[in-house]
Design a protein around this motif. Structure first.
Motif, PDB file in Angstrom:
ATOM      1  N   TYR A   1       0.818  -1.217   0.000  1.00 34.22           N
ATOM      2  CA  TYR A   1       0.000   0.000   0.000  1.00 34.22           C
ATOM      3  C   TYR A   1       0.851   1.267   0.000  1.00 34.22           C
ATOM      4  CZ  TYR A   1      -3.777  -3.237   0.792  1.00 34.22           C
ATOM      5  OH  TYR A   1      -4.664  -4.274   0.652  1.00 34.22           O
ATOM      6  N   SER A   2       2.094   1.157  -0.489  1.00 34.40           N
ATOM      7  CA  SER A   2       2.981   2.330  -0.405  1.00 34.40           C
ATOM      8  C   SER A   2       2.404   3.514  -1.188  1.00 34.40           C
ATOM      9  CB  SER A   2       4.386   1.983  -0.889  1.00 34.40           C
ATOM     10  OG  SER A   2       4.323   1.594  -2.239  1.00 34.40           O
ATOM     11  N   TYR A   3       1.791   3.240  -2.364  1.00 39.01           N
ATOM     12  CA  TYR A   3       1.215   4.344  -3.159  1.00 39.01           C
ATOM     13  C   TYR A   3       0.112   5.047  -2.358  1.00 39.01           C
ATOM     14  CZ  TYR A   3      -2.704   1.223  -3.794  1.00 39.01           C
ATOM     15  OH  TYR A   3      -3.777   0.410  -3.537  1.00 39.01           O
ATOM     16  N   ASP A   4      -0.650   4.263  -1.640  1.00 38.49           N
ATOM     17  CA  ASP A   4      -1.767   4.772  -0.853  1.00 38.49           C
ATOM     18  C   ASP A   4      -1.245   5.621   0.327  1.00 38.49           C
ATOM     19  OD1 ASP A   4      -4.887   3.483  -0.165  1.00 38.49           O
ATOM     20  OD2 ASP A   4      -3.808   4.586   1.368  1.00 38.49           O
TER      21      ASP A   4
ATOM     22  N   ASP B   1       1.770   6.963   0.531  1.00 37.89           N
ATOM     23  CA  ASP B   1       2.446   8.152  -0.031  1.00 37.89           C
ATOM     24  C   ASP B   1       1.423   9.232  -0.357  1.00 37.89           C
ATOM     25  OD1 ASP B   1       4.883   6.965   0.149  1.00 37.89           O
ATOM     26  OD2 ASP B   1       5.017   6.390  -1.976  1.00 37.89           O
ATOM     27  N   TYR B   2       0.331   8.814  -0.992  1.00 39.53           N
ATOM     28  CA  TYR B   2      -0.697   9.782  -1.383  1.00 39.53           C
ATOM     29  C   TYR B   2      -1.262  10.496  -0.155  1.00 39.53           C
ATOM     30  CZ  TYR B   2      -5.192  11.699  -2.686  1.00 39.53           C
ATOM     31  OH  TYR B   2      -6.254  12.540  -2.832  1.00 39.53           O
TER      32      TYR B   2
ATOM     33  N   SER C   1       1.101  12.887   1.141  1.00 39.73           N
ATOM     34  CA  SER C   1       1.234  14.080   0.281  1.00 39.73           C
ATOM     35  C   SER C   1       0.125  15.098   0.569  1.00 39.73           C
ATOM     36  CB  SER C   1       1.212  13.675  -1.208  1.00 39.73           C
ATOM     37  OG  SER C   1      -0.126  13.420  -1.622  1.00 39.73           O
TER      38      SER C   1
END
Ligand SMILES: [Zn+2]
Ligand SMILES: [Zn+2]
Length: 273
Positions: free
Chosen positions: A106-109, A111-112, A115
């Motif tokens: 879930y790194s993209y999640d 990171d988002y 952000s």
């Protein structure tokens, strides 16, 4: 002294079951809650029990089978989303891998969300304490004595003994009968004991794996014998298959153990007096 209770969040097994969620217990000591195991559905079970998931800062895994860990991703991410900024996880070797796999998945999640301004505290800095040998937990962040014993299952599995303000609570986790659990549970006020071999009508599928299951779990009679030999005050049976008939479990355990036998429903609260 703080009041102590155990909330049986999930009393089920790996098999999907509308009435019994997967294994998880909340050990509530005054205002502090320690989560022991985190099967699927644990976060919603906590909320149903009136325990705010983000208020929990300590998770213990007895072993890393799916039915004891499937709820961890939601507990981790959901609790962080609700504002938890500190978490310590204690478990056998492999716990770090489990945690890091979820972070990676879930790194993209994550990171988002970061952000958008959310702090990474509580998710990127989780403290993981792994152990591989039984005995007193040496790297222990909690102010209570914790002792583990190695159980007989099909992956490294540990029972836990908590000594808190003169009270002793033992959680067997998944195991077939063995001497270590009798020793670990000696004189405990409360023993949460695997009784995964409780049946009513056995399905054909269950019949096929029954021999194997007997090497990895206890029957209610065996659970009662462990409680009797360890001279505990109360035994709580858990880890029920969908076929399990609680009345049979109660009868079988009560026939060999003269102390109190509890066959809990999910969310049942058991006070340690
Ligand atoms: Zn297991
Ligand atoms: Zn299990």
């Amino acid at each position: 002294m703080s009041e102590i209770s155990i909330v049986m969040l999930g009393t089920g097994s790996p098999r999907p079951n509308l009435n019994r969620s997967q294994p998880a217990q909340a050990l509530v000591i005054g205002n502090e809650t320690i989560l022991v195991d985190c099967g699927e559905g644990t976060t919603t079970q906590l909320m149903k029990a009136g325990i705010v998931p983000e208020s929990i800062n300590y998770v213990i895994f007895t072993h890393l089978h799916s039915d004891h860990t499937l709820g961890y991703a939601q507990f981790l991410l959901g609790g962080w989303g609700q504002g938890r900024s500190e978490l310590t996880v204690i478990g056998p070797k492999g716990t770090k891998d489990l945690h890091e796999s979820i972070l990676k998945m879930y790194s993209y999640d994550i990171d988002y969300r970061c952000s958008l301004g959310r702090s990474g505290a509580g998710i990127r800095d989780v403290r993981i304490i792994e152990f591989s040998e039984p005995g007193e937990l040496l790297e222990n962040p909690l102010p209570y004595k914790i002792t583990t014993a190695r159980m007989i299952h099909n992956v490294p599995t540990f029972a836990f003994r908590f000594e808190i303000g003169g009270k002793t609570i033992v959680i067997s986790s998944d195991t077939s009968p063995n001497e270590e659990i009798v020793d670990l549970a000696e004189g405990a006020d409360l023993l949460i004991q695997n009784a995964g071999l409780t049946t009513g009508e056995k399905s054909q599928a269950l019949e096929k794996i029954w021999d194997q299951l007997q090497k990895e779990h206890c029957s209610p009679t065996q659970a009662g014998i462990i409680a009797k030999r360890a001279k505990v005050k109360k035994v709580v049976l858990t880890h029920f298959l969908p076929e399990a008939d609680g009345r049979i479990a109660f009868k079988e355990a009560s026939a060999v153990f003269s102390g109190e036998v509890i066959v809990p429903e999910d969310l049942e609260v058991i006070a340690v007096e």
